[in-house]
Design a protein around this motif. Structure first.
Motif, PDB file in Angstrom:
ATOM      1  N   SER A  46      -8.842  -6.174  -2.246  1.00 39.57           N
ATOM      2  CA  SER A  46      -9.094  -5.747  -3.668  1.00 39.57           C
ATOM      3  C   SER A  46      -8.518  -4.174  -4.107  1.00 39.57           C
ATOM      4  CB  SER A  46     -10.477  -5.807  -3.930  1.00 39.57           C
ATOM      5  OG  SER A  46     -10.985  -6.972  -3.918  1.00 39.57           O
ATOM      6  N   TYR A  47      -8.809  -3.300  -3.197  1.00 44.61           N
ATOM      7  CA  TYR A  47      -8.268  -1.890  -3.149  1.00 44.61           C
ATOM      8  C   TYR A  47      -6.880  -1.797  -3.442  1.00 44.61           C
ATOM      9  CZ  TYR A  47      -6.954   2.812  -2.629  1.00 44.61           C
ATOM     10  OH  TYR A  47      -6.312   4.001  -2.716  1.00 44.61           O
ATOM     11  N   LEU A  48      -6.113  -2.703  -2.519  1.00 47.10           N
ATOM     12  CA  LEU A  48      -4.765  -2.688  -2.526  1.00 47.10           C
ATOM     13  C   LEU A  48      -4.226  -3.376  -3.605  1.00 47.10           C
ATOM     14  CD1 LEU A  48      -3.970  -3.228   1.282  1.00 47.10           C
ATOM     15  CD2 LEU A  48      -3.547  -0.914  -0.080  1.00 47.10           C
ATOM     16  N   GLU A  49      -4.656  -4.559  -4.119  1.00 50.57           N
ATOM     17  CA  GLU A  49      -4.268  -5.247  -5.226  1.00 50.57           C
ATOM     18  C   GLU A  49      -4.069  -4.112  -6.611  1.00 50.57           C
ATOM     19  OE1 GLU A  49      -6.679  -8.729  -5.725  1.00 50.57           O
ATOM     20  OE2 GLU A  49      -5.331  -9.610  -4.097  1.00 50.57           O
ATOM     21  N   LEU A  50      -5.170  -3.217  -6.777  1.00 54.06           N
ATOM     22  CA  LEU A  50      -5.172  -2.306  -7.814  1.00 54.06           C
ATOM     23  C   LEU A  50      -4.598  -0.912  -7.553  1.00 54.06           C
ATOM     24  CD1 LEU A  50      -9.194  -2.915  -8.649  1.00 54.06           C
ATOM     25  CD2 LEU A  50      -7.389  -3.851 -10.013  1.00 54.06           C
ATOM     26  N   ASN A  51      -4.482  -0.685  -6.458  1.00 52.71           N
ATOM     27  CA  ASN A  51      -3.918   0.737  -6.076  1.00 52.71           C
ATOM     28  C   ASN A  51      -2.644   0.841  -5.011  1.00 52.71           C
ATOM     29  OD1 ASN A  51      -6.130   2.209  -7.475  1.00 52.71           O
ATOM     30  ND2 ASN A  51      -7.383   1.113  -6.080  1.00 52.71           N
ATOM     31  N   GLY A  52      -2.380  -0.432  -4.494  1.00 51.33           N
ATOM     32  CA  GLY A  52      -1.354  -0.471  -3.457  1.00 51.33           C
ATOM     33  C   GLY A  52       0.026  -0.684  -3.859  1.00 51.33           C
ATOM     34  N   HIS A  53       0.395   0.228  -4.976  1.00 55.40           N
ATOM     35  CA  HIS A  53       1.785   0.136  -5.499  1.00 55.40           C
ATOM     36  C   HIS A  53       2.809   0.545  -4.735  1.00 55.40           C
ATOM     37  CE1 HIS A  53       0.555   4.405  -5.429  1.00 55.40           C
ATOM     38  NE2 HIS A  53       1.891   4.494  -5.392  1.00 55.40           N
ATOM     39  N   TYR A  54       2.119   0.721  -3.387  1.00 58.08           N
ATOM     40  CA  TYR A  54       3.468   1.086  -2.485  1.00 58.08           C
ATOM     41  C   TYR A  54       3.959  -0.026  -1.425  1.00 58.08           C
ATOM     42  CZ  TYR A  54      -0.734   2.246  -0.095  1.00 58.08           C
ATOM     43  OH  TYR A  54      -2.279   2.308   0.226  1.00 58.08           O
ATOM     44  N   LEU A  55       3.048  -1.119  -1.852  1.00 58.92           N
ATOM     45  CA  LEU A  55       3.196  -2.484  -0.877  1.00 58.92           C
ATOM     46  C   LEU A  55       4.125  -3.268  -1.678  1.00 58.92           C
ATOM     47  CD1 LEU A  55      -0.072  -3.612   0.421  1.00 58.92           C
ATOM     48  CD2 LEU A  55       1.716  -3.032   1.750  1.00 58.92           C
ATOM     49  N   ASP A  56       5.244  -3.664  -1.009  1.00 54.33           N
ATOM     50  CA  ASP A  56       6.158  -4.497  -1.752  1.00 54.33           C
ATOM     51  C   ASP A  56       5.432  -5.895  -1.721  1.00 54.33           C
ATOM     52  OD1 ASP A  56       8.278  -2.724  -1.831  1.00 54.33           O
ATOM     53  OD2 ASP A  56       8.980  -3.254   0.239  1.00 54.33           O
ATOM     54  N   SER A  57       4.571  -6.360  -0.939  1.00 53.15           N
ATOM     55  CA  SER A  57       3.662  -7.490  -0.808  1.00 53.15           C
ATOM     56  C   SER A  57       2.663  -7.557  -0.290  1.00 53.15           C
ATOM     57  CB  SER A  57       4.778  -8.831  -0.438  1.00 53.15           C
ATOM     58  OG  SER A  57       4.259  -9.820  -0.148  1.00 53.15           O
ATOM     59  N   MET A  58       1.748  -8.231  -0.666  1.00 49.07           N
ATOM     60  CA  MET A  58       0.621  -8.238  -0.176  1.00 49.07           C
ATOM     61  C   MET A  58       0.545  -8.936   1.085  1.00 49.07           C
ATOM     62  SD  MET A  58      -2.005  -6.506  -1.603  1.00 49.07           S
ATOM     63  CE  MET A  58      -3.550  -7.293  -1.104  1.00 49.07           C
ATOM     64  N   SER A  59       1.592  -9.723   1.513  1.00 44.99           N
ATOM     65  CA  SER A  59       1.693 -10.291   2.757  1.00 44.99           C
ATOM     66  C   SER A  59       1.880  -9.285   3.730  1.00 44.99           C
ATOM     67  CB  SER A  59       3.084 -11.243   2.703  1.00 44.99           C
ATOM     68  OG  SER A  59       4.083 -10.593   2.391  1.00 44.99           O
ATOM     69  N   VAL A  60       2.338  -8.156   3.421  1.00 42.19           N
ATOM     70  CA  VAL A  60       2.443  -7.232   4.572  1.00 42.19           C
ATOM     71  C   VAL A  60       0.960  -6.636   5.490  1.00 42.19           C
ATOM     72  CG1 VAL A  60       3.086  -4.746   5.139  1.00 42.19           C
ATOM     73  CG2 VAL A  60       4.741  -6.300   3.542  1.00 42.19           C
ATOM     74  N   PHE A  61       0.111  -6.735   4.016  1.00 43.45           N
ATOM     75  CA  PHE A  61      -1.241  -6.300   4.313  1.00 43.45           C
ATOM     76  C   PHE A  61      -1.768  -7.541   5.197  1.00 43.45           C
ATOM     77  CE2 PHE A  61      -5.631  -7.533   2.944  1.00 43.45           C
ATOM     78  CZ  PHE A  61      -6.348  -6.190   3.736  1.00 43.45           C
ATOM     79  N   ASP A  62      -1.633  -8.639   4.791  1.00 42.77           N
ATOM     80  CA  ASP A  62      -2.123 -10.053   5.456  1.00 42.77           C
ATOM     81  C   ASP A  62      -1.689 -10.066   6.927  1.00 42.77           C
ATOM     82  OD1 ASP A  62      -3.475 -10.806   3.250  1.00 42.77           O
ATOM     83  OD2 ASP A  62      -1.888 -12.211   2.462  1.00 42.77           O
TER      84      ASP A  62
END
Length: 74
Positions: A46-62
């Motif tokens: 949830s944090y990254l979805e709102l603040n993770g502008h530096y992630l190209d894709s949430m798949s990297v987090f996954d």
């Protein structure tokens, strides 16, 4: 899980990131608001979805989370 996701992720920091997880680790390090003591997937996601502008894709987090989860299994 004994250590936080952030603590786990920091082992991937690298001055010249060679992959997306290393780039993510570098950016998370620079993100002073990153939830550093959290071990919960949904809170960090949830944090990254709102603040993770530096992630190209949430798949990297996954992908990083899967590594974290498998390393913390006792």
């Amino acid at each position: 899980m004994t250590k936080s996701f952030y603590h786990f992720l920091m082992k991937y920091r690298h001055p010249s990131p060679k992959d997306a997880i290393s780039a993510f680790a570098n950016q998370a390090y620079l993100d002073h608001s990153f939830p550093k003591n959290i071990e919960d997937y949904h809170e960090i996601s949830s944090y990254l979805e709102l603040n993770g502008h530096y992630l190209d894709s949430m798949s990297v987090f996954d992908e990083a989370w899967e590594l974290y989860a498998s390393s913390e299994i006792v």
